[in-house]
Motif scaffolding. Sequence first.
Motif, mmCIF file in Angstrom:
data_model
loop_
_atom_site.group_PDB
_atom_site.id
_atom_site.type_symbol
_atom_site.label_atom_id
_atom_site.label_comp_id
_atom_site.label_asym_id
_atom_site.label_seq_id
_atom_site.Cartn_x
_atom_site.Cartn_y
_atom_site.Cartn_z
ATOM 1 N N GLN B 63 0.819 -1.283 -0.108
ATOM 2 C CA GLN B 63 -0.190 -0.276 0.040
ATOM 3 C C GLN B 63 0.892 1.282 0.133
ATOM 4 O OE1 GLN B 63 -2.985 0.200 -0.670
ATOM 5 N NE2 GLN B 63 -3.633 -1.856 -0.410
ATOM 6 N N LEU B 64 2.147 1.228 0.792
ATOM 7 C CA LEU B 64 3.014 2.661 0.655
ATOM 8 C C LEU B 64 3.332 2.973 -0.652
ATOM 9 C CD1 LEU B 64 5.046 1.726 3.745
ATOM 10 C CD2 LEU B 64 3.268 3.660 3.518
ATOM 11 N N PRO B 65 3.888 1.998 -1.558
ATOM 12 C CA PRO B 65 4.141 2.562 -2.767
ATOM 13 C C PRO B 65 2.771 2.768 -3.596
ATOM 14 C CG PRO B 65 5.027 0.437 -2.528
ATOM 15 C CD PRO B 65 4.181 0.587 -1.421
ATOM 16 N N ALA B 66 1.616 2.340 -3.516
ATOM 17 C CA ALA B 66 0.597 2.588 -3.982
ATOM 18 C C ALA B 66 -0.039 4.161 -3.927
ATOM 19 C CB ALA B 66 -0.828 1.505 -3.704
ATOM 20 N N ARG B 67 0.174 4.366 -2.501
ATOM 21 C CA ARG B 67 -0.169 5.777 -2.343
ATOM 22 C C ARG B 67 0.719 6.490 -3.101
ATOM 23 N NH1 ARG B 67 1.642 10.004 1.066
ATOM 24 N NH2 ARG B 67 -0.017 11.601 1.326
ATOM 25 N N ASN B 68 2.023 6.487 -3.441
ATOM 26 C CA ASN B 68 2.807 7.346 -4.091
ATOM 27 C C ASN B 68 2.235 7.536 -5.584
ATOM 28 O OD1 ASN B 68 4.725 8.473 -2.098
ATOM 29 N ND2 ASN B 68 5.667 6.306 -2.120
ATOM 30 N N LEU B 69 2.034 5.977 -6.099
ATOM 31 C CA LEU B 69 1.524 6.169 -7.298
ATOM 32 C C LEU B 69 0.375 7.045 -7.544
ATOM 33 C CD1 LEU B 69 1.599 2.208 -8.159
ATOM 34 C CD2 LEU B 69 3.187 4.049 -8.814
ATOM 35 N N SER B 70 -0.581 7.016 -6.471
ATOM 36 C CA SER B 70 -1.945 7.742 -6.627
ATOM 37 C C SER B 70 -1.474 9.340 -6.782
ATOM 38 C CB SER B 70 -2.670 7.595 -5.719
ATOM 39 O OG SER B 70 -2.488 8.267 -4.421
ATOM 40 N N LEU B 71 -0.366 9.691 -6.390
ATOM 41 C CA LEU B 71 0.155 11.189 -6.102
ATOM 42 C C LEU B 71 0.725 11.803 -7.548
ATOM 43 C CD1 LEU B 71 1.811 11.063 -2.745
ATOM 44 C CD2 LEU B 71 -0.507 12.004 -3.234
ATOM 45 N N ALA B 72 1.032 10.792 -8.404
ATOM 46 C CA ALA B 72 1.692 11.063 -9.821
ATOM 47 C C ALA B 72 0.626 11.867 -10.518
ATOM 48 C CB ALA B 72 2.441 10.097 -10.154
ATOM 49 N N PRO B 73 0.816 13.037 -10.998
ATOM 50 C CA PRO B 73 -0.143 13.530 -12.031
ATOM 51 C C PRO B 73 -0.096 12.778 -13.533
ATOM 52 C CG PRO B 73 1.780 15.003 -11.395
ATOM 53 C CD PRO B 73 2.011 13.972 -10.495
ATOM 54 N N ALA B 74 -1.141 12.812 -14.213
ATOM 55 C CA ALA B 74 -1.206 12.201 -15.395
ATOM 56 C C ALA B 74 -0.328 12.871 -16.389
ATOM 57 C CB ALA B 74 -2.622 11.758 -15.815
ATOM 58 N N GLY B 75 0.176 12.332 -17.411
ATOM 59 C CA GLY B 75 0.751 13.044 -18.400
ATOM 60 C C GLY B 75 2.389 13.120 -18.422
ATOM 61 N N ARG B 76 2.867 12.677 -17.379
ATOM 62 C CA ARG B 76 4.466 12.806 -17.223
ATOM 63 C C ARG B 76 4.801 11.524 -16.482
ATOM 64 N NH1 ARG B 76 4.850 17.157 -12.385
ATOM 65 N NH2 ARG B 76 3.978 18.632 -13.711
ATOM 66 N N PRO B 77 6.110 10.957 -17.101
ATOM 67 C CA PRO B 77 6.491 9.899 -16.257
ATOM 68 C C PRO B 77 6.934 10.106 -14.873
ATOM 69 C CG PRO B 77 8.057 10.586 -18.125
ATOM 70 C CD PRO B 77 7.006 11.624 -17.975
ATOM 71 N N LEU B 78 7.163 8.933 -14.006
ATOM 72 C CA LEU B 78 7.431 9.226 -12.492
ATOM 73 C C LEU B 78 8.798 8.434 -12.396
ATOM 74 C CD1 LEU B 78 6.861 9.569 -9.389
ATOM 75 C CD2 LEU B 78 5.730 7.324 -9.531
ATOM 76 N N LEU B 79 10.101 9.290 -12.114
ATOM 77 C CA LEU B 79 11.177 8.950 -11.988
ATOM 78 C C LEU B 79 11.434 8.538 -10.495
ATOM 79 C CD1 LEU B 79 14.355 10.056 -13.604
ATOM 80 C CD2 LEU B 79 14.211 10.303 -11.156
ATOM 81 N N ALA B 80 12.052 7.509 -10.229
ATOM 82 C CA ALA B 80 12.626 7.120 -9.044
ATOM 83 C C ALA B 80 14.197 6.957 -9.297
ATOM 84 C CB ALA B 80 12.066 5.907 -8.250
ATOM 85 N N ALA B 81 14.929 7.594 -8.031
ATOM 86 C CA ALA B 81 16.404 7.369 -8.138
ATOM 87 C C ALA B 81 16.907 6.192 -7.497
ATOM 88 C CB ALA B 81 17.055 8.595 -7.799
#
Lengths: 195, 285
Positions: B63-81
Motif C-alpha cells: 500500500q505504501l508504494p500505491a499511495r505514491n503512485l496515486s500522487l503522480a500527475p497524469a501525462g508525465r513519467p514518474l522517476l525514482a532514483a
Amino acid sequence: MERVEKYIPPPNNRTHDRDSTFLSEVVRRSGVNVSLCWHCRCCGSGCPFAADMDYLPNTILRLVQFGLKREALESSAIWICVGCHTCSMECPQAIDMAAVMDTLREMAMESGIQVGEPDILKFHNEVLKSIHRYGRTHKLEIMMRYKLWKQDWFKDLDVGLKMLSKRKLDLMPSKVRNLGKIRQLFVAEREEKKK
Amino acid sequence: MNPGRLKEISYFPGCSLATSARENNQSMLTFCRQSGIDLVELDDWNCCGSSSAHSVDPEVGSQLPARNLSLAPAGRPLLAACPSCYLRLKITHQKLLKDKDARRAYHSRWGRPFNPELEIIHFFDLLAGMADAGNFGDRLNRLKGLRFVPYYGCMLARPPQLRNERNFHGTMENFLSSLGAEPLPWSHKSRCCGTFLSVSRPDIAARSVRKIMDGAAQAGAECVVTACAMCHLNLEIRSALPGKIPVLHFSELLSLAMGIGGGMGWFRRHLIDPRPLLKSRRLIA
Ligand code: SF4
Ligand code: SF4
C-alpha cells in the motif's frame, strides 16, 4: 568459509512432525510453485549470504515440500535473506525465492514461534514504527531505538558519530502531511477497523 | 536553455536521497536541470516501505508504494532514483495492472483512479534517452584517466515478474567512458551490499562489503561509482580497508564532468573523503 549444513532427518522417520497443509499454504500465499524446485542449488551458489544461513535457500524449499513447518519457520535463513533476488536470476525454474521467504516470515510471526533472528525482526519493526509515526523513515530515531533495545551503545559508536558529523543523520524527522491515511494501513489500525 | 521550457518529470526521491544521501539528490537534480529536465518532487510523498515493510507486513509493503503512485500527475513519467524504491513502485504498479479488485480498492482508498499508463522510470532510463556523448559537448575529456569500478548492487537482479524489464547494466560504463574515465573489469558489480543487515547483523554486512571493497582494490580502482544511495552508505560505513577507496555517486561524477559540483559541499558529506583524488585530477579546486 566453512559452513556446516543442518542435518534434515528423512521425513519418513518424522511423520508425526509433518504438516500436510504447509506446502499448499506456502504456495497459495506466496504465489510460487515450490514443487518446481529441482534442488540444483544454483540459488545457493548465487546467494551472497548463504554462508550465514542455517539452511541453504533450496533447503528451505525442501523443508516446505516435506511439510517440516517448525524447522522452516524457526530458521535463521528466512530472516537473513534480504530479498536481493540474486538467487532467482540463477534459478533455471525462475522460482521467486524472495516471495517464499516473505511468506515464511509472515507465517513465523503469526504462529508465535521463536524467531530465528530477533535482532533483524526488531530492526524491521522499528522501521515500520517510524513510517507509522512520520510516513517516512527517521533514521536517527530508528538507530537510537534499536540500540536502546539492544543495549550496545558503544558498538559502532564511531560510525554513528561520524554519520552525525557528516549530517548523514537528520536530527528532525521529515513528515508526511496526510498521516491519517498512512496509519490506516497498519496492522493495529486494520484490526481496529474489523471490530 | 530557457528555464521556462524545461521538460517536467515527476520525481520520487525516497527517504535515502532526501536525507542521508542528499549529495546524490542534489547532484542528480543539478545534472538534470543542466540537461533541460526539471524533476518535480511528488507532493507529500511517503516512504516506499523499503525492505522492512514487505519483510514483515506485506499489506503495508504494497500500500505504501500505491499511495505514491496515486500522487503522480497524469501525462508525465514518474522517476525514482533509488533502485529499491524503483522496484517497489514498479512491482506495485504491475500488481495493480493485473488485479481488478485491487484497482477498485485503490480507487476508493486514495480517491483517485488507477493510472495504467503511468510510466515508472529510473534515472538510468532518462540517461538512455539522452544521446550518450552528444550532451557533453566539449567536456569529453574531463574525467580522463579516472580508473573506476561500476557498482550497481543487486538492483538489477530482478524478481521473476520483472524479468522482461530493461536491464541497466553498462549504463555507468558507457557514460563515464564517453567522458574519458576508464571502467575496470571486476566481479562484484552486482553483489548485494547487505542492506539492512548493516544495522541488525553488522558482522554479515561487513563481511560482504569487505569482499566488494577488496575486489575494487584488486581491480586497481581509484574509486567505486555507485548507482544506489543505500549501497553507497553501506560501502562507506562498513569498509575496513586501511587505504580506503572513495565511493562516489554516479550523479556526482556526471555533474563534475559537466563542470558543476566542486563548490557545492557534496564531497564534504562523504565518510571516505574523495577530495584528495578529485583534486589530483583537477576536478575540484
Ligand atoms: S536454483 Fe531454483 S530450481 Fe535450483 S535449487 Fe534453487 S530454487 Fe530450486
Ligand atoms: S533473495 Fe535471499 S536467498 Fe536469494 S540471493 Fe538474495 S539473500 Fe539469498
